[in-house]
Design a protein around this motif. Structure first.
Motif, PDB file in Angstrom:
ATOM      1  N   ILE A 358       0.875  -1.247   0.024  1.00 22.11           N
ATOM      2  CA  ILE A 358       0.010   0.013  -0.100  1.00 22.11           C
ATOM      3  C   ILE A 358       0.862   1.234   0.015  1.00 22.11           C
ATOM      4  CG2 ILE A 358      -1.642   1.335   1.303  1.00 22.11           C
ATOM      5  CD1 ILE A 358      -2.568  -1.429   2.418  1.00 22.11           C
ATOM      6  N   ALA A 359       0.779   2.184  -0.966  1.00 28.56           N
ATOM      7  CA  ALA A 359       1.688   3.130  -1.201  1.00 28.56           C
ATOM      8  C   ALA A 359       0.701   4.284  -1.393  1.00 28.56           C
ATOM      9  CB  ALA A 359       2.431   3.019  -2.644  1.00 28.56           C
ATOM     10  N   ASN A 360       1.294   5.631  -0.079  1.00 26.48           N
ATOM     11  CA  ASN A 360       0.710   6.814  -0.259  1.00 26.48           C
ATOM     12  C   ASN A 360       1.522   7.583  -1.377  1.00 26.48           C
ATOM     13  OD1 ASN A 360      -1.491   6.331   1.595  1.00 26.48           O
ATOM     14  ND2 ASN A 360       0.504   6.178   3.229  1.00 26.48           N
ATOM     15  N   VAL A 361       1.165   7.609  -2.742  1.00 26.91           N
ATOM     16  CA  VAL A 361       2.035   8.188  -3.587  1.00 26.91           C
ATOM     17  C   VAL A 361       2.278   9.721  -3.611  1.00 26.91           C
ATOM     18  CG1 VAL A 361       1.809   6.083  -5.139  1.00 26.91           C
ATOM     19  CG2 VAL A 361       0.285   7.987  -5.369  1.00 26.91           C
ATOM     20  N   SER A 362       1.234  10.174  -2.921  1.00 26.92           N
ATOM     21  CA  SER A 362       0.996  11.898  -2.744  1.00 26.92           C
ATOM     22  C   SER A 362       0.177  11.917  -1.543  1.00 26.92           C
ATOM     23  CB  SER A 362       0.457  12.421  -3.709  1.00 26.92           C
ATOM     24  OG  SER A 362      -0.800  12.264  -4.039  1.00 26.92           O
ATOM     25  N   GLU A 363       0.168  12.992  -0.825  1.00 23.95           N
ATOM     26  CA  GLU A 363      -0.848  13.594   0.197  1.00 23.95           C
ATOM     27  C   GLU A 363      -2.355  12.883   0.052  1.00 23.95           C
ATOM     28  OE1 GLU A 363      -1.844  17.101   3.003  1.00 23.95           O
ATOM     29  OE2 GLU A 363      -0.231  17.555   1.698  1.00 23.95           O
ATOM     30  N   ASP A 364      -2.790  12.931  -1.280  1.00 19.37           N
ATOM     31  CA  ASP A 364      -4.109  12.642  -1.357  1.00 19.37           C
ATOM     32  C   ASP A 364      -4.509  11.447  -2.390  1.00 19.37           C
ATOM     33  OD1 ASP A 364      -3.045  13.933  -3.789  1.00 19.37           O
ATOM     34  OD2 ASP A 364      -4.455  15.579  -3.745  1.00 19.37           O
ATOM     35  N   THR A 365      -3.269  10.676  -2.539  1.00 10.63           N
ATOM     36  CA  THR A 365      -3.429   9.434  -3.502  1.00 10.63           C
ATOM     37  C   THR A 365      -2.961   8.328  -2.903  1.00 10.63           C
ATOM     38  OG1 THR A 365      -3.307  11.128  -5.464  1.00 10.63           O
ATOM     39  CG2 THR A 365      -2.874   8.809  -5.846  1.00 10.63           C
ATOM     40  N   ARG A 366      -3.789   7.141  -2.994  1.00 11.37           N
ATOM     41  CA  ARG A 366      -3.233   5.983  -2.282  1.00 11.37           C
ATOM     42  C   ARG A 366      -3.341   4.920  -3.370  1.00 11.37           C
ATOM     43  NH1 ARG A 366      -4.017   2.934   2.981  1.00 11.37           N
ATOM     44  NH2 ARG A 366      -4.862   0.924   2.609  1.00 11.37           N
ATOM     45  N   LEU A 367      -2.352   4.006  -3.608  1.00 14.72           N
ATOM     46  CA  LEU A 367      -2.269   2.792  -4.204  1.00 14.72           C
ATOM     47  C   LEU A 367      -2.160   1.656  -3.564  1.00 14.72           C
ATOM     48  CD1 LEU A 367      -1.819   1.756  -7.300  1.00 14.72           C
ATOM     49  CD2 LEU A 367       0.597   1.769  -6.902  1.00 14.72           C
ATOM     50  N   GLU A 368      -3.014   0.762  -4.082  1.00 10.78           N
ATOM     51  CA  GLU A 368      -3.095  -0.572  -3.321  1.00 10.78           C
ATOM     52  C   GLU A 368      -2.877  -1.756  -4.373  1.00 10.78           C
ATOM     53  OE1 GLU A 368      -6.642   0.782  -0.083  1.00 10.78           O
ATOM     54  OE2 GLU A 368      -6.993  -0.893  -1.559  1.00 10.78           O
ATOM     55  N   LEU A 369      -1.955  -2.723  -4.076  1.00 10.44           N
ATOM     56  CA  LEU A 369      -1.652  -3.859  -5.004  1.00 10.44           C
ATOM     57  C   LEU A 369      -1.412  -4.969  -4.243  1.00 10.44           C
ATOM     58  CD1 LEU A 369       1.026  -2.355  -7.355  1.00 10.44           C
ATOM     59  CD2 LEU A 369      -1.287  -2.593  -7.951  1.00 10.44           C
ATOM     60  N   GLY A 370      -2.204  -6.051  -4.176  1.00  9.05           N
ATOM     61  CA  GLY A 370      -2.212  -7.122  -3.665  1.00  9.05           C
ATOM     62  C   GLY A 370      -2.444  -8.571  -4.407  1.00  9.05           C
ATOM     63  N   ILE A 371      -1.797  -9.774  -3.871  1.00 10.58           N
ATOM     64  CA  ILE A 371      -2.164 -11.010  -4.393  1.00 10.58           C
ATOM     65  C   ILE A 371      -2.745 -11.870  -3.285  1.00 10.58           C
ATOM     66  CG2 ILE A 371      -0.961 -12.854  -5.439  1.00 10.58           C
ATOM     67  CD1 ILE A 371       1.084 -11.223  -6.679  1.00 10.58           C
ATOM     68  N   GLY A 372      -3.492 -12.883  -3.408  1.00  8.79           N
ATOM     69  CA  GLY A 372      -4.021 -13.778  -2.549  1.00  8.79           C
ATOM     70  C   GLY A 372      -4.380 -15.375  -3.166  1.00  8.79           C
ATOM     71  N   TYR A 373      -4.197 -15.996  -2.234  1.00  8.21           N
ATOM     72  CA  TYR A 373      -4.515 -17.552  -2.590  1.00  8.21           C
ATOM     73  C   TYR A 373      -5.135 -18.367  -1.492  1.00  8.21           C
ATOM     74  CZ  TYR A 373      -3.209 -22.467  -3.932  1.00  8.21           C
ATOM     75  OH  TYR A 373      -3.456 -23.649  -4.444  1.00  8.21           O
ATOM     76  N   GLU A 374      -6.197 -19.215  -1.785  1.00 11.44           N
ATOM     77  CA  GLU A 374      -7.041 -19.920  -0.967  1.00 11.44           C
ATOM     78  C   GLU A 374      -6.894 -21.314  -1.283  1.00 11.44           C
ATOM     79  OE1 GLU A 374     -10.926 -17.564   0.019  1.00 11.44           O
ATOM     80  OE2 GLU A 374      -9.900 -16.722  -1.888  1.00 11.44           O
ATOM     81  N   ASN A 386      -5.514  -8.098  -7.056  1.00 13.90           N
ATOM     82  CA  ASN A 386      -6.044  -6.979  -6.926  1.00 13.90           C
ATOM     83  C   ASN A 386      -5.385  -5.790  -7.123  1.00 13.90           C
ATOM     84  OD1 ASN A 386      -7.162  -4.867  -4.700  1.00 13.90           O
ATOM     85  ND2 ASN A 386      -8.900  -5.329  -5.862  1.00 13.90           N
ATOM     86  N   GLY A 387      -5.754  -4.768  -7.652  1.00  7.46           N
ATOM     87  CA  GLY A 387      -5.129  -3.243  -7.726  1.00  7.46           C
ATOM     88  C   GLY A 387      -6.245  -2.207  -7.737  1.00  7.46           C
ATOM     89  N   GLY A 388      -5.906  -1.031  -7.197  1.00  6.25           N
ATOM     90  CA  GLY A 388      -6.730  -0.010  -7.130  1.00  6.25           C
ATOM     91  C   GLY A 388      -6.113   1.504  -6.575  1.00  6.25           C
ATOM     92  N   ILE A 389      -6.654   2.461  -7.232  1.00 10.38           N
ATOM     93  CA  ILE A 389      -6.029   3.860  -6.760  1.00 10.38           C
ATOM     94  C   ILE A 389      -7.233   4.612  -6.545  1.00 10.38           C
ATOM     95  CG2 ILE A 389      -6.135   4.373  -9.118  1.00 10.38           C
ATOM     96  CD1 ILE A 389      -3.653   6.043  -8.797  1.00 10.38           C
ATOM     97  N   PHE A 390      -6.882   5.458  -5.156  1.00 11.62           N
ATOM     98  CA  PHE A 390      -7.915   6.245  -4.560  1.00 11.62           C
ATOM     99  C   PHE A 390      -7.480   7.592  -4.558  1.00 11.62           C
ATOM    100  CE2 PHE A 390      -8.083   1.929  -3.458  1.00 11.62           C
ATOM    101  CZ  PHE A 390      -9.606   1.655  -3.576  1.00 11.62           C
ATOM    102  N   TRP A 391      -8.395   8.639  -4.912  1.00  9.12           N
ATOM    103  CA  TRP A 391      -7.791   9.988  -4.855  1.00  9.12           C
ATOM    104  C   TRP A 391      -8.708  10.995  -3.999  1.00  9.12           C
ATOM    105  CZ3 TRP A 391      -9.854  14.270  -8.186  1.00  9.12           C
ATOM    106  CH2 TRP A 391      -9.092  15.587  -7.986  1.00  9.12           C
ATOM    107  N   ASP A 392      -8.424  11.570  -3.173  1.00 16.19           N
ATOM    108  CA  ASP A 392      -9.083  12.390  -1.969  1.00 16.19           C
ATOM    109  C   ASP A 392      -8.887  13.960  -2.453  1.00 16.19           C
ATOM    110  OD1 ASP A 392      -9.689   9.999  -0.903  1.00 16.19           O
ATOM    111  OD2 ASP A 392      -8.190  10.110   0.655  1.00 16.19           O
TER     112      ASP A 392
END
Length: 439
Positions: A358-374, A386-392
């Motif tokens: 999980i990376a806070n690439v700037s003060e208002d932007t968050r990047l999430e990258l993950g791999i999961g196994y079951e 999974n991947g996602g980017i969030f901007w506030d």
């Protein structure tokens, strides 16, 4: 001589006039003072409005109250410190509040594209909506702090259903801090054995699938001990459910003519796997840059062997910008960690894990990258990305975009499930959405 006489007479007249004026002013001032004293006496005689017994100030302010040390929450369920408003009651203007209630809300709306190998569903593009109201409060008492939290939620839309106007209280619990380092929680909350370093726990509140092991909400009593960075919790919780299938027969009358015939029928029902609660616990070390956790679960199973699970994980933060995470769990029988795959038999053995950044690439932007196994022995396997980017742009608004891809292998749909996922199918979901927070 005559001029001097008139001058003296004029001066005397002016002096007499001024003296009379000053006397009149003094009389007016005295009358005003007496009227003011009469008015003050009247005000003092009126009944005085009073605050509740023991208090002298009620205030309202923006943001959340001071709820330090409250139970851990999934990242996607947390309320931001500057969200909502708080009512506070304090004994004096310069003292800490002795009672607080915070209220806030959030609306999440997402446009979701779904492509899944499911016999009951085709590719879809739909809008899903979820509304939440959060209420949290506390009060200081003679035996310690007592507080409570509940969350109201209404949701719907998406791939399989339309919006429902019914509102559910999908979280409700209270706490009692009866000693400085001890806290008792009772209610309906995330289960105690949840992996708090997993990708599913630390990712944002997604309207699509997550990856790796997850957790459930459960009825419980939980006792937590906290000392500095160390925390230990143990709980008794409602046992897992098991789906039972009943078969029978029914007599059917034909429509086209007289006569009857017998058909076989099946039905499913949910019952507890045990008549006694299960036992869950965790041990955690947590600091600003590093967190490590060990979890365990033990559950009686009247339909098979004793259910159990043990897991753990850690997070490492680098320079306040990057958080690397990993978690894994292994067990038998319990469905407390099921996500994309769940146990099909009562003794289904499983293991699962997730890693991510999980990376806070700037003060208002968050990047999430993950791999999961079951991996469940009978239920099948699922490998997810999974991947996602969030901007506030502001605290009250978040824009999000992301996707999840899950590949299934030897997948078995659980009894009673409405899904029809193919045994070696896959699932792709892409979404764009908004999070609007108020007030």
């Amino acid at each position: 001589m005559r001029t001097m006489k008139w001058a003296l007479l004029g001066s005397a007249a002016i002096a007499v006039t001024a003296t009379a004026a000053r006397a009149d002013d003094l009389a007016d001032l005295k009358a005003q003072i007496e009227a003011l004293q009469t008015r003050v006496s009247q005000l003092e005689a009126q009944p005085q409005a009073s605050a509740p017994s023991g208090y002298s100030l009620l205030s309202i302010r923006d943001g959340q109250g001071t709820f330090e040390g409250v139970l851990p929450e999934r990242y996607g369920d947390r309320v931001r410190d500057d969200q909502g408003f708080t009512l506070s009651v304090v004994p004096t203007a310069d003292a800490a509040p002795v009672a607080e209630v915070s209220v806030s809300g959030e609306i999440r709306t997402a446009l979701i594209y779904t492509d899944i190998d499911d016999t009951h569903s085709d590719d879809t593009l739909d809008v899903a909506n979820r509304g939440r109201i959060f209420i949290k409060g506390k009060v200081d008492t003679a035996v310690g702090e007592v507080g409570g939290y509940f969350r109201l939620e209404a949701s719907g839309g998406g791939n399989f259903n339309d919006y429902s106007e019914s509102v559910n209280m999908n979280k409700a619990y209270g706490w009692w801090k009866f000693a400085p380092e001890w806290e008792l929680m009772a209610g309906y909350n995330d289960n105690t054995g949840a992996l708090q370093t997993s990708y599913d726990w630390l990712v944002s509140s997604l309207p699509i699938r997550t990856v790796g092991p997850s957790n459930v909400n459960n009825e419980q009593f939980r006792l937590t001990f906290t000392s500095g960075p160390l925390a230990f919790a143990i709980s008794v919780e409602d046992p897992d459910n098991i789906t039972t299938v009943q078969t029978g027969t029914a007599v059917v009358t034909t429509v086209t003519g007289p006569g009857t015939f017998v058909v076989l029928t099946t039905s499913t029902s949910e019952i507890d796997k045990s008549d006694i609660p299960n036992l869950q616990a965790y041990l955690m070390y947590s600091s600003d840059a590093f967190t490590a956790q060990i979890v365990g679960l033990l559950q009686d199973d009247e339909f098979g062997s004793t259910d159990w699970a043990i897991g753990g994980g850690a997070t490492v933060g680098i320079a306040d910008s990057f958080t690397f995470l990993a978690a894994a769990v292994v067990g038998e029988g319990t469905s407390s960690y099921a996500n994309n795959v769940s146990p099909v038999t009562t003794d289904d053995e499983f293991w699962g894990g997730s890693i991510g950044v999980i990376a806070n690439v700037s003060e208002d932007t968050r990047l999430e990258l993950g791999i999961g196994y079951e991996d469940y022995d009978v239920g099948g396997e699922a490998l997810g990305f999974n991947g996602g980017i969030f901007w506030d742009p502001v605290s009250q608004v978040t824009l999000g975009f992301g996707a999840t891809y899950v590949e299934f292998n030897d997948f078995v749909n659980a009894p009673g499930s409405t899904a029809g996922i193919e045994d070696d199918g896959d699932s792709l979901q892409v979404w764009f959405g908004t999070f609007l927070r108020f007030p």
